[in-house]
Design a protein around this motif. Sequence first.
Motif, PDB file in Angstrom:
ATOM      1  N   GLN A 156      -4.756   0.920   1.153  1.00 21.83           N
ATOM      2  CA  GLN A 156      -4.089  -0.227   0.547  1.00 21.83           C
ATOM      3  C   GLN A 156      -4.865  -1.501   0.857  1.00 21.83           C
ATOM      4  O   GLN A 156      -5.130  -1.801   2.010  1.00 21.83           O
ATOM      5  CB  GLN A 156      -2.662  -0.341   1.114  1.00 21.83           C
ATOM      6  CG  GLN A 156      -1.844   0.901   0.849  1.00 21.83           C
ATOM      7  CD  GLN A 156      -0.593   0.965   1.696  1.00 21.83           C
ATOM      8  OE1 GLN A 156      -0.289   0.059   2.448  1.00 21.83           O
ATOM      9  NE2 GLN A 156       0.136   2.057   1.554  1.00 21.83           N
ATOM     10  N   GLN A 170       3.852  -2.097   1.402  1.00 19.62           N
ATOM     11  CA  GLN A 170       4.737  -0.957   1.138  1.00 19.62           C
ATOM     12  C   GLN A 170       6.130  -1.251   1.703  1.00 19.62           C
ATOM     13  O   GLN A 170       6.264  -1.892   2.745  1.00 19.62           O
ATOM     14  CB  GLN A 170       4.163   0.304   1.787  1.00 19.62           C
ATOM     15  CG  GLN A 170       3.701   0.101   3.226  1.00 19.62           C
ATOM     16  CD  GLN A 170       2.946   1.306   3.780  1.00 19.62           C
ATOM     17  OE1 GLN A 170       2.851   2.329   3.124  1.00 19.62           O
ATOM     18  NE2 GLN A 170       2.446   1.184   5.004  1.00 19.62           N
ATOM     19  N   SER A 172       7.835   0.770   3.054  1.00 15.83           N
ATOM     20  CA  SER A 172       7.982   1.608   4.245  1.00 15.83           C
ATOM     21  C   SER A 172       8.190   0.747   5.499  1.00 15.83           C
ATOM     22  O   SER A 172       8.815   1.193   6.468  1.00 15.83           O
ATOM     23  CB  SER A 172       6.743   2.473   4.447  1.00 15.83           C
ATOM     24  OG  SER A 172       6.431   3.163   3.265  1.00 15.83           O
ATOM     25  N   GLN A 175      11.576   0.659   6.916  1.00 12.09           N
ATOM     26  CA  GLN A 175      12.071   1.821   7.686  1.00 12.09           C
ATOM     27  C   GLN A 175      12.133   1.498   9.175  1.00 12.09           C
ATOM     28  O   GLN A 175      13.089   1.825   9.868  1.00 12.09           O
ATOM     29  CB  GLN A 175      11.110   3.009   7.549  1.00 12.09           C
ATOM     30  CG  GLN A 175      11.053   3.660   6.209  1.00 12.09           C
ATOM     31  CD  GLN A 175      10.088   4.859   6.260  1.00 12.09           C
ATOM     32  OE1 GLN A 175       9.827   5.420   7.314  1.00 12.09           O
ATOM     33  NE2 GLN A 175       9.594   5.243   5.103  1.00 12.09           N
ATOM     34  N   ARG A 196      -0.612  -5.843  -3.302  1.00 14.70           N
ATOM     35  CA  ARG A 196      -1.920  -5.285  -2.948  1.00 14.70           C
ATOM     36  C   ARG A 196      -2.993  -5.957  -3.775  1.00 14.70           C
ATOM     37  O   ARG A 196      -2.758  -6.285  -4.941  1.00 14.70           O
ATOM     38  CB  ARG A 196      -1.957  -3.774  -3.218  1.00 14.70           C
ATOM     39  CG  ARG A 196      -1.042  -3.009  -2.307  1.00 14.70           C
ATOM     40  CD  ARG A 196      -1.101  -1.529  -2.567  1.00 14.70           C
ATOM     41  NE  ARG A 196       0.066  -0.887  -1.965  1.00 14.70           N
ATOM     42  CZ  ARG A 196       0.327   0.398  -2.001  1.00 14.70           C
ATOM     43  NH1 ARG A 196      -0.498   1.216  -2.625  1.00 14.70           N
ATOM     44  NH2 ARG A 196       1.408   0.885  -1.438  1.00 14.70           N
ATOM     45  N   GLU A 211      12.179   2.598  -1.424  1.00 14.18           N
ATOM     46  CA  GLU A 211      11.956   3.436  -0.248  1.00 14.18           C
ATOM     47  C   GLU A 211      13.263   4.119   0.135  1.00 14.18           C
ATOM     48  O   GLU A 211      14.335   3.554  -0.045  1.00 14.18           O
ATOM     49  CB  GLU A 211      11.524   2.513   0.902  1.00 14.18           C
ATOM     50  CG  GLU A 211      11.011   3.223   2.106  1.00 14.18           C
ATOM     51  CD  GLU A 211       9.524   3.538   1.953  1.00 14.18           C
ATOM     52  OE1 GLU A 211       8.904   3.020   1.008  1.00 14.18           O
ATOM     53  OE2 GLU A 211       9.007   4.302   2.783  1.00 14.18           O
ATOM     54  N   PHE A 251       2.512   8.138   8.310  1.00  8.48           N
ATOM     55  CA  PHE A 251       3.854   8.048   8.918  1.00  8.48           C
ATOM     56  C   PHE A 251       4.732   9.264   8.643  1.00  8.48           C
ATOM     57  O   PHE A 251       5.901   9.282   9.018  1.00  8.48           O
ATOM     58  CB  PHE A 251       4.566   6.768   8.467  1.00  8.48           C
ATOM     59  CG  PHE A 251       4.280   6.394   7.033  1.00  8.48           C
ATOM     60  CD1 PHE A 251       3.199   5.575   6.734  1.00  8.48           C
ATOM     61  CD2 PHE A 251       5.072   6.876   5.999  1.00  8.48           C
ATOM     62  CE1 PHE A 251       2.910   5.236   5.416  1.00  8.48           C
ATOM     63  CE2 PHE A 251       4.788   6.532   4.689  1.00  8.48           C
ATOM     64  CZ  PHE A 251       3.696   5.720   4.398  1.00  8.48           C
ATOM     65  N   THR A 252       4.191  10.260   7.921  1.00 13.78           N
ATOM     66  CA  THR A 252       4.978  11.479   7.688  1.00 13.78           C
ATOM     67  C   THR A 252       4.135  12.707   8.040  1.00 13.78           C
ATOM     68  O   THR A 252       2.927  12.708   7.881  1.00 13.78           O
ATOM     69  CB  THR A 252       5.429  11.576   6.215  1.00 13.78           C
ATOM     70  OG1 THR A 252       4.354  11.198   5.376  1.00 13.78           O
ATOM     71  CG2 THR A 252       6.640  10.728   5.932  1.00 13.78           C
ATOM     72  N   GLY A 283       5.784   9.621  -3.209  1.00 12.99           N
ATOM     73  CA  GLY A 283       5.262  10.196  -1.972  1.00 12.99           C
ATOM     74  C   GLY A 283       6.425  10.368  -1.010  1.00 12.99           C
ATOM     75  O   GLY A 283       7.384   9.597  -1.041  1.00 12.99           O
ATOM     76  N   GLY A 285       7.871  12.814   2.827  1.00 12.04           N
ATOM     77  CA  GLY A 285       7.511  13.679   3.944  1.00 12.04           C
ATOM     78  C   GLY A 285       8.536  13.604   5.050  1.00 12.04           C
ATOM     79  O   GLY A 285       9.526  12.878   4.949  1.00 12.04           O
ATOM     80  N   ALA A 306      11.449  10.774   4.599  1.00 12.50           N
ATOM     81  CA  ALA A 306      11.306   9.470   3.950  1.00 12.50           C
ATOM     82  C   ALA A 306      10.634   9.685   2.605  1.00 12.50           C
ATOM     83  O   ALA A 306       9.951  10.691   2.397  1.00 12.50           O
ATOM     84  CB  ALA A 306      10.474   8.541   4.814  1.00 12.50           C
ATOM     85  N   PHE A 307      10.869   8.762   1.708  1.00 13.86           N
ATOM     86  CA  PHE A 307      10.167   8.833   0.414  1.00 13.86           C
ATOM     87  C   PHE A 307       9.968   7.415  -0.110  1.00 13.86           C
ATOM     88  O   PHE A 307      10.688   6.480   0.272  1.00 13.86           O
ATOM     89  CB  PHE A 307      10.955   9.670  -0.605  1.00 13.86           C
ATOM     90  CG  PHE A 307      12.350   9.159  -0.871  1.00 13.86           C
ATOM     91  CD1 PHE A 307      13.418   9.571  -0.093  1.00 13.86           C
ATOM     92  CD2 PHE A 307      12.590   8.265  -1.918  1.00 13.86           C
ATOM     93  CE1 PHE A 307      14.713   9.103  -0.340  1.00 13.86           C
ATOM     94  CE2 PHE A 307      13.882   7.808  -2.173  1.00 13.86           C
ATOM     95  CZ  PHE A 307      14.942   8.217  -1.373  1.00 13.86           C
ATOM     96  N   GLY A 308       8.944   7.253  -0.926  1.00 14.31           N
ATOM     97  CA  GLY A 308       8.685   5.943  -1.510  1.00 14.31           C
ATOM     98  C   GLY A 308       8.152   6.119  -2.916  1.00 14.31           C
ATOM     99  O   GLY A 308       7.273   6.947  -3.153  1.00 14.31           O
TER     100      GLY A 308
HETATM  101  N1  DAH Z   1       4.352   3.928   1.375  1.00 13.76           N
HETATM  102  C1  DAH Z   1       3.686   4.869   0.531  1.00 13.76           C
HETATM  103  C2  DAH Z   1       2.798   4.125  -0.461  1.00 13.76           C
HETATM  104  O1  DAH Z   1       3.018   2.970  -0.670  1.00 13.76           O
HETATM  105  C3  DAH Z   1       4.682   5.721  -0.200  1.00 13.76           C
HETATM  106  C4  DAH Z   1       5.409   6.628   0.716  1.00 13.76           C
HETATM  107  C5  DAH Z   1       4.883   7.889   1.001  1.00 13.76           C
HETATM  108  C6  DAH Z   1       6.574   6.220   1.318  1.00 13.76           C
HETATM  109  C7  DAH Z   1       5.544   8.742   1.852  1.00 13.76           C
HETATM  110  C8  DAH Z   1       7.241   7.095   2.177  1.00 13.76           C
HETATM  111  C9  DAH Z   1       6.711   8.342   2.422  1.00 13.76           C
HETATM  112  O2  DAH Z   1       8.395   6.770   2.771  1.00 13.76           O
HETATM  113  O3  DAH Z   1       7.379   9.190   3.261  1.00 13.76           O
HETATM  114  O4  DAH Z   1       1.926   4.713  -1.022  1.00 13.76           O
END
Ligand code: DAH
Length: 340
Positions: A156, A170, A172, A175, A196, A211, A251-252, A283, A285, A306-308
């Motif tokens: 990034q 992000q 994230s 979190q 970015r 997120e 982070f995952t 994304g 994990g 988590a997912f984003g």
């Molecule tokens: N933060 C990542 C991005 O901006 C996306 C992401 C991936 C968020 C995996 C998450 C995760 O919470 O578990 O590309």
Amino acid sequence: MQEKINEIERQIDEAVKDVESSRTLQEIKMKFLGKTGKISELMKNMRDVPPEQRPSMGKVLNALRQWTEEKFGALEKRLKTIELKKKYADEKIDVTLPGRTTPDGAYHPNTLIINELVSVFAGMGFEVFEGPEIENDYYNFTALNTPADHPARDMQDTFYLSDELLLRTQTSAGQIRVMEKKSPPIKILSPGKVFRSDDDATHSPMFSQMEGLVVDKGITLCDLKGMLDEFARKIFGENVKTRLRPSYFPFTEPSVEVDVSCSECGGKGCRLCKGTGWIEVLGAGMVNRHVLEGCGIDPDIYTGFAFGMGVERIAMLKYGINNMKMLFESDTRFLKQFKG
Ligand code: DAH
């Protein structure tokens, strides 16, 4: 006396000759019939007239007053009629003209998607948490298992404001803020803008992410998969499936990339999914144990996923938008199409 009367009559005729407004007329009238007007003055002088002449004088003066009043009355009526006609003409409304409409606004497609996503996840028990857009390096990277010099920082391109402060890259980062403050069970959703240094046909320096984070005892990758299936069905349609592909995020662990089956061709392969039958949407994990530890959560007791996802990407897929720039250009011809 008769001379005086004649003179007053002449003066009146002269004064009203060119009068055009009832207001001016009223002023002139006062000059003759008002308390200190010329006719009233004459009447006051009756006191000095010998008694035997008073009746005849009175008659003459009364006649004068009556003549004057009638003259002014008639003129006033005429002027008022003209004035009223003019007023009506000025105020005339053409009821056949089309009304003035105020164009009513509509939600931006990004907002529509955010609202829809929030409502889908709220239905599964997620709470919304919004983190700051200006972040510390610690929350955006270090606490997410991405210390300085970590190669993943290159994923990034970051806008730094100072050594410590940056525009978050992000959501994230949120979190960490949540896990620092709350102890499990945690189930939050965090929408927001991210930044970015990236700008081309498919990238914008500012875009939105959504997120999600779930931390509790016994959370597994199966829970993530089940939740994603539900999300995909609600957003893209009942028959849509999901699949996980191995990936890497600091982070995952493990990390996955999530695809949904192409809602356009049903998985057969088309232009939208580039013939693969699948479209990448987010994304995700299992939260890396270092990240949990850093926030004071015992990774031997608790686990989490988590997912984003990129909001614009979801909006483009859902609404069939082929150019992301349209989402940032505020072109009303485009935006109008999303009016409910
Ligand atoms: N933060 C990542 C991005 O901006 C996306 C992401 C991936 C968020 C995996 C998450 C995760 O919470 O578990 O590309």
